[in-house]
Each structure stands twice: as C-alpha cells, then as structure tokens.
Design a protein around this motif. Structure first.
Motif, PDB file in Angstrom:
ATOM      1  N   ARG A 131       0.914  -1.188  -0.177  1.00 25.26           N
ATOM      2  CA  ARG A 131      -0.189   0.234   0.006  1.00 25.26           C
ATOM      3  C   ARG A 131       0.746   1.202   0.043  1.00 25.26           C
ATOM      4  N   THR A 175      -3.954   5.200   4.191  1.00 24.92           N
ATOM      5  CA  THR A 175      -3.756   4.021   3.568  1.00 24.92           C
ATOM      6  C   THR A 175      -3.526   2.940   4.575  1.00 24.92           C
ATOM      7  N   SER A 177      -4.499   2.443   7.274  1.00 27.07           N
ATOM      8  CA  SER A 177      -5.714   2.130   8.106  1.00 27.07           C
ATOM      9  C   SER A 177      -6.768   1.523   7.624  1.00 27.07           C
ATOM     10  N   GLU A 178      -6.674   1.330   6.292  1.00 29.44           N
ATOM     11  CA  GLU A 178      -7.765   0.672   5.547  1.00 29.44           C
ATOM     12  C   GLU A 178      -7.754  -0.808   6.028  1.00 29.44           C
ATOM     13  N   ASP A 432     -16.618   3.202  11.260  1.00 25.45           N
ATOM     14  CA  ASP A 432     -16.748   1.965  10.700  1.00 25.45           C
ATOM     15  C   ASP A 432     -17.970   1.193  11.361  1.00 25.45           C
TER      16      ASP A 432
END
Length: 510
Positions: A131, A175, A177-178, A432
């Motif tokens: 990533r 990026t 933390s996805e 989330d």
C-alpha cells in the motif's frame, strides 16, 4: 559517489555494445579472415576465443545486483543501508532534489504479533508495504527498517514544506488504516509517523536525516497511537535498541527506575473517575523514558515477571494509600497479573498480605488477567489463585477481550467482574459500521452475563462519543489521559474539576 556512478555508466555502455544483435554478424567475417590469414588452425582458435571473450565481457560489465542481505525477506523491500544511500544523494551538490525522510511504525506491533502469530503479522507487513509503495512516486523509496517499521525517502519538490509533508503523512496513515482481510477476519491498524526535512537535519548526511526522523517517531509514539511529529532541534537523539541484561533490569527494579504509572478509567456517560490501571514504565537515568515494548520482553526473558509484579503491586497500593491521605478518592486501581505469577501457589496469600499491610479494602484492587491465560490454563494452582482472589473481594477483569478464544463459560467460571474490550475493536468505531456491530455484539454478551465493560485504547473524542451511544460502561485511553506518575495523578483529577467519584457513577455489578 560520483566516481562510482561514472564507472557504472561505462560498464552499462560496454555491455550494451556486447549485447547488440549486429555483433553476431562479425563472427562469420572473422572466421573467414582468420582462415585466409592463418589457415584452419587460426580459424579454430578464433572460434574458441571469440565467444569466450564475449562471455567474459558480459560477466565483467554485468550490473551489480542487490545482495540478499540488503533485501527484507518478508516484504521484499530494501533495508536501512539502501535508504541511507538514497538520502545521501539529496545532500550532493548536483542533486536534482533534496530528500525528506519519513519513518512509519504500525502501532502496538508487538501486541499484534502475539495476537496474529508470525504468519499473520508477515501478511500485515506485506500488505502495508504494498500500500505504501502504491501511494508514492517512482522517484521515492520505501525500505523496511525492522518488523512493523518502514523508512521513506521523499523527493522534496518546490512546495514540499512542513504543511505538505504533514498532509502526505496523513495520507499514508489513511492508507495503512484501511481494513486488511486475514483468515476471514478484518484487521484495523493505526500508525505513528515521525519525519525530518533536510533543512532541519542535525547534519548533512542520510544517517543524520534518518536519525532525526526516528527521534520524531519516538516522540510520536509517546504521544499516542496515530500521532505525527516533525523533528525539531529540541528532540533527544535517536537511541538504538538495547539488549537489557538481567543485572541492569534488577537494578532498575530495585532502585525504583521501573515503577507503575497510572492511566485513568472513567465512566463513559458521566466522565467521572472510576479507577485507574497501573502500567510499568522505566525512567532510565541516562536514556530517558524507555517504551514498555523495549524492556518488558527482556524482563520476561530474564525470568523477572514476578519481581516486576511485586514492584507494581507495591507501587499501586502505595499510591492508593497516599491519595487517600490527600483526600483524593480513587475508587480502584488495576494491576496486570502474568501467567507466571498465577502459577505461584503463594500469589493470593501475597496479595492478601499486601492489602492488610496498606490497610486497603480488597474491593479496591482489580486484578487483570489476559484472555489467553484463562483460555489456555488448566493448572489447578492458577485456577485456585484466581478464585481465591475473587473470594477475598478483589475484582477480576478479563483483559484484551476479543483477541483470544475464551469461551463464555470461562467468564462465569472465573467470576469475572468486567471485560476489557481490546483496542482493535475500538479503532475507527466512530466511522466503521462493522466495528460498531462487533462492539455491540460484545456489549450484548456482557449484559447477558451481568459483567461490566471497559473500552481500551480510546484515542479520539469521536470514538468516545460512539461508546456513549452504544452503551459501554467505562473507557480508558489517550483521549482521556496518558499514563502518568503517581505524583501527577491528583493534579490531573483536580484539573477536571472533581476530587472524588460518586457511587452512582460506578455501575452496580452482580
């Protein structure tokens, strides 16, 4: 450096000539010339030497390949020395661009390793490295510094000032933390970043720039998960990882260098203080504050976990007694008990004796036991200790709930007072939906079993607000307060406009 680059360019040019297709056309002509000039014997000699010379030329001019030692086996990324070379180029007089250095570290990586195992964390590292690579330009470089830590060399373009670098760091964190899928589960990460701009580096070298970025990272990790810090002149120099020997650890324990610091726990709905957790911290006389992850494994390896437990218990009860004398009401203090301590037949008697020594009610001491310990133990001594502590009135908290395989029956079996919901279920709970659903399911289980809940690792006010909405009982984390020495705790409590916790703020548990 310039001489080396020039030599490589000459070798590349020669190799291009040797590999050119038209060179093969010279072989028949050479054979005819050799036969005409020296007969059959010379032609045979040339036929042997010509291909040999081509092979030798190709070998000599072959470009240098990266040594396997310079490549990280897990991520395939280059290592520290390659990053230093890249950063050094930014300080050369003819460099097209200066280089900025960023160092990113996955938060709580050692704890993640314990939860996911080696294969799981290797998958995490590969995913994160892919990533990060995709988020950078081709001219930038990413390297693996150590497990869970990455170093980045970024071309400092015209507008790459402090603000632009902060924005880049935030994008990199987003990026990372996805969600990552791992064996039908979702893993949510956070990361800290330290960075240094070339104009702020303490020296004009790649090593100085990287050292500055790692110093900034150290400050960021102390500020809490998800933090970003830029290097400034006042920061302490980078300190490499040190292998602490048993003698140094014993001295630190005996001299009070290692002592409990206290992190508040509050009622989610009212914000009132309901207790605190005692966490081991090492204030080294020359190295400063050493992160727990840098010395706790060494203590375990040295067989000093029981000694550490004694130091923390003594410090926790001493602090509770001193706070009482100052008129400050702290309802409970929690201590962590390791598997090694639970296997000591004298543990429950030792804790009972210490409570009597300080004249503190047993109900004010919370004993935290890892979920994995309860799951895996079949030892009669450990079971006896847990039940004996509950019988004398100590409260039992099940720590890191959700990360192991504890059956619901285990909660009733060990007379658990509260479950501490692991930080992995709290991260991004404000945004989330899957996290919210999972957290709600855990709260439902707790309500059915009539046990309390504590959310660990609450790092933002938005997460705190969502916990109120979902109905969690207690919260603990950097958004409330960092761990602090016992002497600083009263000031924090009084600064919040409260000097005691009322009974209605503490849930009545069966």
């Amino acid at each position: 450096m310039a001489i080396v680059q020039g030599a490589e360019q000459v070798k590349s040019s020669i190799r291009a000539v040797l590999k050119a297709p038209h060179l093969a056309a010279f072989l028949p002509a050479t054979m005819i010339f050799a036969y005409w000039y020296g007969g059959e014997s010379l032609m045979v000699l040339v036929a042997i030497l010509f291909p040999g010379l081509l092979a030798i030329g190709g070998a000599v001019t072959r470009p240098a390949t990266a040594s396997p030692r310079r490549i990280d086996a897990v991520t395939g990324l280059p290592k520290r020395d390659r990053l230093l070379e890249h950063l050094d180029r930014g300080f050369e007089p003819d460099a097209a661009f200066e280089k900025s250095c960023l160092v990113l570290e996955i938060d709580d990586f050692e704890k993640l390793t314990q939860q996911l195992g080696r294969a799981g964390t290797e998958h995490i590292c590969r995913t994160v490295s892919d990533r990060l690579r995709s988020a950078l330009r081709e001219s930038d470089l990413i390297c693996a510094l150590e497990a869970g830590r990455f170093g980045l060399s970024i071309d400092k373009r015209q507008r790459a000032d402090l603000e632009a670098t902060l924005q880049l760091a935030a994008r990199l964190q987003a990026t990372v933390s996805e969600p990552i899928s791992l064996e039908q589960t979702r893993v949510l990460l956070s990361s800290c970043i330290g960075f240094a701009l070339p104009g702020r580096a303490p020296g004009a070298s790649g090593d100085a720039l990287l050292a500055a970025a790692e110093s900034a990272l150290s400050v960021a990790t102390q500020a809490g998960p998800g933090s970003i810090r830029a290097y400034s002149n006042g920061m302490a120099p980078r300190v490499g990882r040190v292998e602490h020997n048993r003698e140094a650890l014993l001295r630190a324990l005996d001299e009070g260098q290692i002592a409990p610091w206290f992190q508040p726990q509050v009622c989610v709905k009212t914000g009132r203080l309901t207790g605190c957790e005692a966490l081991a911290r090492w204030q080294h006389p020359t190295m400063g504050l050493i992160a727990p992850g840098a010395f706790l494994p060494a203590i375990a390896k040295a067989g000093l976990l029981e000694r550490l437990g004694e130091v923390v218990l003594y410090g926790a009860l001493s602090a509770l007694r001193d706070w009482d004398r100052e008129g400050l009401t702290v309802p409970t203090v929690a201590i962590n008990v390791s598997a090694e301590e639970l296997n000591n037949p004298c543990l429950s008697d030792k804790i009972r004796w210490e409570l009597d020594r300080f004249d503190i009610a047993s109900s004010r001491l919370v004993v935290e036991i890892l979920e994995d310990v309860i799951t895996q133990t079949e030892d009669d001594i450990a079971i006896h200790n847990v039940n004996a502590l509950a019988e004398i009135g100590c409260k039992i908290d099940l720590d890191d709930f959700g990360t192991g395989n504890a059956a619901i029956a285990s909660i009733a079996r060990f007379n658990v007072h509260r479950i501490k919901i692991d930080r992995s279920f709290v991260t991004h709970i404000d945004s989330d939906a899957d996290q919210q659903n999972m957290f709600s399911a855990i709260l439902t289980i707790a309500n059915q079993l009539k046990v309390g809940t504590v959310a660990e690792g609450v790092e933002t006010h938005a997460e705190h607000a969502m916990l109120v909405k979902l109905g969690c009982d207690h919260a603990q984390g950097y958004s409330i307060a960092k761990p602090m020495p016992a002497a600083a705790f009263p000031e924090w409590v009084l600064g919040r406009g409260q000097n005691q916790a009322t009974e209605q703020d503490i849930p009545k548990l069966a």
